[in-house]
Design a protein around this motif. Sequence first.
Motif, mmCIF file in Angstrom:
data_model
loop_
_atom_site.group_PDB
_atom_site.id
_atom_site.type_symbol
_atom_site.label_atom_id
_atom_site.label_comp_id
_atom_site.label_asym_id
_atom_site.label_seq_id
_atom_site.Cartn_x
_atom_site.Cartn_y
_atom_site.Cartn_z
ATOM 1 N N GLY A 54 0.696 -1.201 -0.174
ATOM 2 C CA GLY A 54 0.060 0.114 -0.026
ATOM 3 C C GLY A 54 0.837 1.241 0.084
ATOM 4 N N SER A 55 1.933 1.233 0.626
ATOM 5 C CA SER A 55 2.622 2.451 0.977
ATOM 6 C C SER A 55 3.579 2.520 -0.550
ATOM 7 C CB SER A 55 3.818 2.359 2.091
ATOM 8 O OG SER A 55 4.654 1.178 1.550
ATOM 9 N N GLY A 56 3.867 1.380 -0.991
ATOM 10 C CA GLY A 56 4.368 1.449 -2.364
ATOM 11 C C GLY A 56 3.568 2.334 -3.445
ATOM 12 N N PHE A 57 2.244 1.876 -3.438
ATOM 13 C CA PHE A 57 1.403 2.264 -4.317
ATOM 14 C C PHE A 57 1.163 4.070 -4.136
ATOM 15 C CE2 PHE A 57 -0.168 -1.902 -5.366
ATOM 16 C CZ PHE A 57 0.140 -1.873 -6.671
ATOM 17 N N ASN A 58 1.220 4.219 -2.730
ATOM 18 C CA ASN A 58 0.951 5.453 -2.386
ATOM 19 C C ASN A 58 2.205 6.377 -2.683
ATOM 20 O OD1 ASN A 58 1.548 7.469 0.607
ATOM 21 N ND2 ASN A 58 -0.316 7.958 -0.598
ATOM 22 N N LEU A 59 3.391 5.872 -2.697
ATOM 23 C CA LEU A 59 4.574 6.791 -2.925
ATOM 24 C C LEU A 59 4.557 6.955 -4.312
ATOM 25 C CD1 LEU A 59 7.278 7.652 -1.817
ATOM 26 C CD2 LEU A 59 8.298 5.577 -2.438
ATOM 27 N N ARG A 60 4.265 5.950 -5.326
ATOM 28 C CA ARG A 60 3.911 6.111 -6.700
ATOM 29 C C ARG A 60 3.263 7.196 -6.921
ATOM 30 N NH1 ARG A 60 -0.024 2.313 -9.675
ATOM 31 N NH2 ARG A 60 -1.142 3.831 -8.429
ATOM 32 N N ASP A 61 1.899 7.427 -6.399
ATOM 33 C CA ASP A 61 1.100 8.472 -6.714
ATOM 34 C C ASP A 61 1.658 9.635 -6.366
ATOM 35 O OD1 ASP A 61 -0.835 6.543 -7.545
ATOM 36 O OD2 ASP A 61 -1.964 6.583 -5.596
ATOM 37 N N ARG A 62 2.457 9.767 -5.068
ATOM 38 C CA ARG A 62 3.071 11.180 -4.836
ATOM 39 C C ARG A 62 4.128 11.563 -5.929
ATOM 40 N NH1 ARG A 62 4.900 10.555 0.922
ATOM 41 N NH2 ARG A 62 4.794 8.453 0.889
ATOM 42 N N TRP A 63 4.849 10.461 -6.353
ATOM 43 C CA TRP A 63 6.040 10.656 -7.288
ATOM 44 C C TRP A 63 5.401 11.140 -8.620
ATOM 45 C CZ3 TRP A 63 11.133 9.747 -6.478
ATOM 46 C CH2 TRP A 63 12.127 9.918 -7.685
ATOM 47 N N SER A 76 5.476 6.492 6.377
ATOM 48 C CA SER A 76 5.429 6.180 5.085
ATOM 49 C C SER A 76 4.308 6.819 4.505
ATOM 50 C CB SER A 76 5.757 4.685 4.739
ATOM 51 O OG SER A 76 4.684 3.874 5.125
ATOM 52 N N LEU A 77 3.064 6.769 4.971
ATOM 53 C CA LEU A 77 1.817 7.092 4.101
ATOM 54 C C LEU A 77 1.605 8.676 4.080
ATOM 55 C CD1 LEU A 77 -0.702 4.341 5.227
ATOM 56 C CD2 LEU A 77 0.963 4.369 3.228
ATOM 57 N N SER A 78 1.083 9.187 3.367
ATOM 58 C CA SER A 78 0.633 10.557 3.052
ATOM 59 C C SER A 78 0.025 10.600 1.942
ATOM 60 C CB SER A 78 2.083 11.432 2.924
ATOM 61 O OG SER A 78 1.393 12.950 2.772
ATOM 62 N N ALA A 79 -1.353 11.329 2.094
ATOM 63 C CA ALA A 79 -2.319 11.485 0.860
ATOM 64 C C ALA A 79 -1.581 12.565 -0.011
ATOM 65 C CB ALA A 79 -3.487 11.844 1.159
ATOM 66 N N THR A 80 -1.779 12.464 -1.462
ATOM 67 C CA THR A 80 -1.589 13.278 -2.342
ATOM 68 C C THR A 80 -2.296 14.659 -2.004
ATOM 69 O OG1 THR A 80 -3.247 12.815 -3.980
ATOM 70 C CG2 THR A 80 -1.230 11.783 -4.149
ATOM 71 N N GLU A 81 -1.780 15.624 -2.456
ATOM 72 C CA GLU A 81 -2.141 17.349 -2.363
ATOM 73 C C GLU A 81 -3.692 17.300 -2.785
ATOM 74 O OE1 GLU A 81 -0.906 19.756 -0.785
ATOM 75 O OE2 GLU A 81 0.793 18.702 -0.414
ATOM 76 N N LYS A 86 -8.138 8.889 0.211
ATOM 77 C CA LYS A 86 -8.898 9.029 1.453
ATOM 78 C C LYS A 86 -8.635 7.845 2.221
ATOM 79 C CE LYS A 86 -12.610 11.477 -0.938
ATOM 80 N NZ LYS A 86 -13.970 11.735 -1.370
ATOM 81 N N VAL A 87 -8.384 6.484 1.818
ATOM 82 C CA VAL A 87 -8.005 5.563 2.710
ATOM 83 C C VAL A 87 -6.866 5.576 3.480
ATOM 84 C CG1 VAL A 87 -7.515 3.008 2.779
ATOM 85 C CG2 VAL A 87 -9.452 3.738 1.631
ATOM 86 N N ILE A 88 -5.756 6.303 2.632
ATOM 87 C CA ILE A 88 -4.469 6.551 3.045
ATOM 88 C C ILE A 88 -4.329 7.479 4.038
ATOM 89 C CG2 ILE A 88 -2.118 7.395 2.208
ATOM 90 C CD1 ILE A 88 -2.194 4.649 1.251
ATOM 91 N N ASP A 89 -5.041 8.605 3.851
ATOM 92 C CA ASP A 89 -5.231 9.380 4.790
ATOM 93 C C ASP A 89 -5.904 9.153 6.176
ATOM 94 O OD1 ASP A 89 -4.965 12.550 5.315
ATOM 95 O OD2 ASP A 89 -7.104 12.673 5.260
ATOM 96 N N LEU A 90 -7.066 8.135 6.060
ATOM 97 C CA LEU A 90 -7.575 7.722 7.139
ATOM 98 C C LEU A 90 -6.631 6.747 7.985
ATOM 99 C CD1 LEU A 90 -9.953 7.247 9.148
ATOM 100 C CD2 LEU A 90 -10.868 5.720 7.576
ATOM 101 N N THR A 91 -5.787 6.010 7.176
ATOM 102 C CA THR A 91 -4.974 4.948 8.036
ATOM 103 C C THR A 91 -3.852 5.625 8.491
ATOM 104 O OG1 THR A 91 -5.552 3.286 6.129
ATOM 105 C CG2 THR A 91 -3.604 2.753 7.379
ATOM 106 N N GLU A 92 -3.129 6.738 7.705
ATOM 107 C CA GLU A 92 -2.284 7.386 8.624
ATOM 108 C C GLU A 92 -2.655 7.925 10.008
ATOM 109 O OE1 GLU A 92 0.968 11.399 7.765
ATOM 110 O OE2 GLU A 92 -0.824 10.907 6.541
ATOM 111 N N ALA A 93 -3.854 8.566 10.132
ATOM 112 C CA ALA A 93 -4.413 9.365 11.041
ATOM 113 C C ALA A 93 -4.551 8.322 12.184
ATOM 114 C CB ALA A 93 -5.982 9.930 10.741
ATOM 115 N N ILE A 94 -5.091 7.004 11.955
ATOM 116 C CA ILE A 94 -5.429 5.714 12.963
ATOM 117 C C ILE A 94 -4.192 5.540 13.676
ATOM 118 C CG2 ILE A 94 -6.142 3.545 13.045
ATOM 119 C CD1 ILE A 94 -8.424 4.114 10.865
#
Length: 222
Positions: A27-36, A192-197, A205-213
């Motif tokens: 999941g963090s890999g996909f998230n990092l790709r999206d931010r990249w 490692s997790l951070s939602a895109t801008e 939204k799942v990434i943002d919620l998971t990071e907060a939890i």
Amino acid sequence: MKSQGGKHRVATRTLLLLFIAVLAVIGSGFNLRDRWVQKPVPTDGVTWEDRDRVGVVAGRVESGGPASRASVRRGDILVGISLTGSEPFEEVTRSQDVQIYLDQAKERLQDGLALSYWVVRRNDAGDTVLSEGVADIDSLAFRSTHLGRGLYLWLIGLIYLGIGIYVLLKQGRAPYVAHFFLICLLAFIAHSLSATEELRTQFDKVIDLTEAIALILLAPLF
């Protein structure tokens, strides 16, 4: 037989925790790709907020930003937006919709006018209109994606997770190992997790919620 059953239970727990760790890394890999790959996100320099019985209100206005130069002030109410200034104003009822207009306006900057806001300014009590009119936004700023910082934090989180996996595999039957591993796993998620801008897709939204939890659970686990 009892000892073998105990070993089996420990092995099952270890495999389950490792499986969760693998999912977190994927999941963090996909998230990092999206931010990249995300493109620069346009901004007017305003943090727009939804307020009951008022509408879309400027909560914070960046000094010297595009909206500030157009005389938008903190507390101003955004009623409508026109993409060219000559088109009819479209009513704005949700703060999140402003970003849609900013993205569209980004493509028209070469025309010399990004977009126009219809703004209403009231007194502190909110019962009297002091002024209202058009604020022409003739330029846009772009929010930094902080990719370098995000990559650094991702590597730090990976170190935490690596330590947790190492201890889990070496001392899987020891007391509190699973507890320690969960702390390392949550530290990895929080780093490692951070939602895109843009924060538009369900995955974001799942990434943002998971990071907060993860951030919420870290303190009590310690």
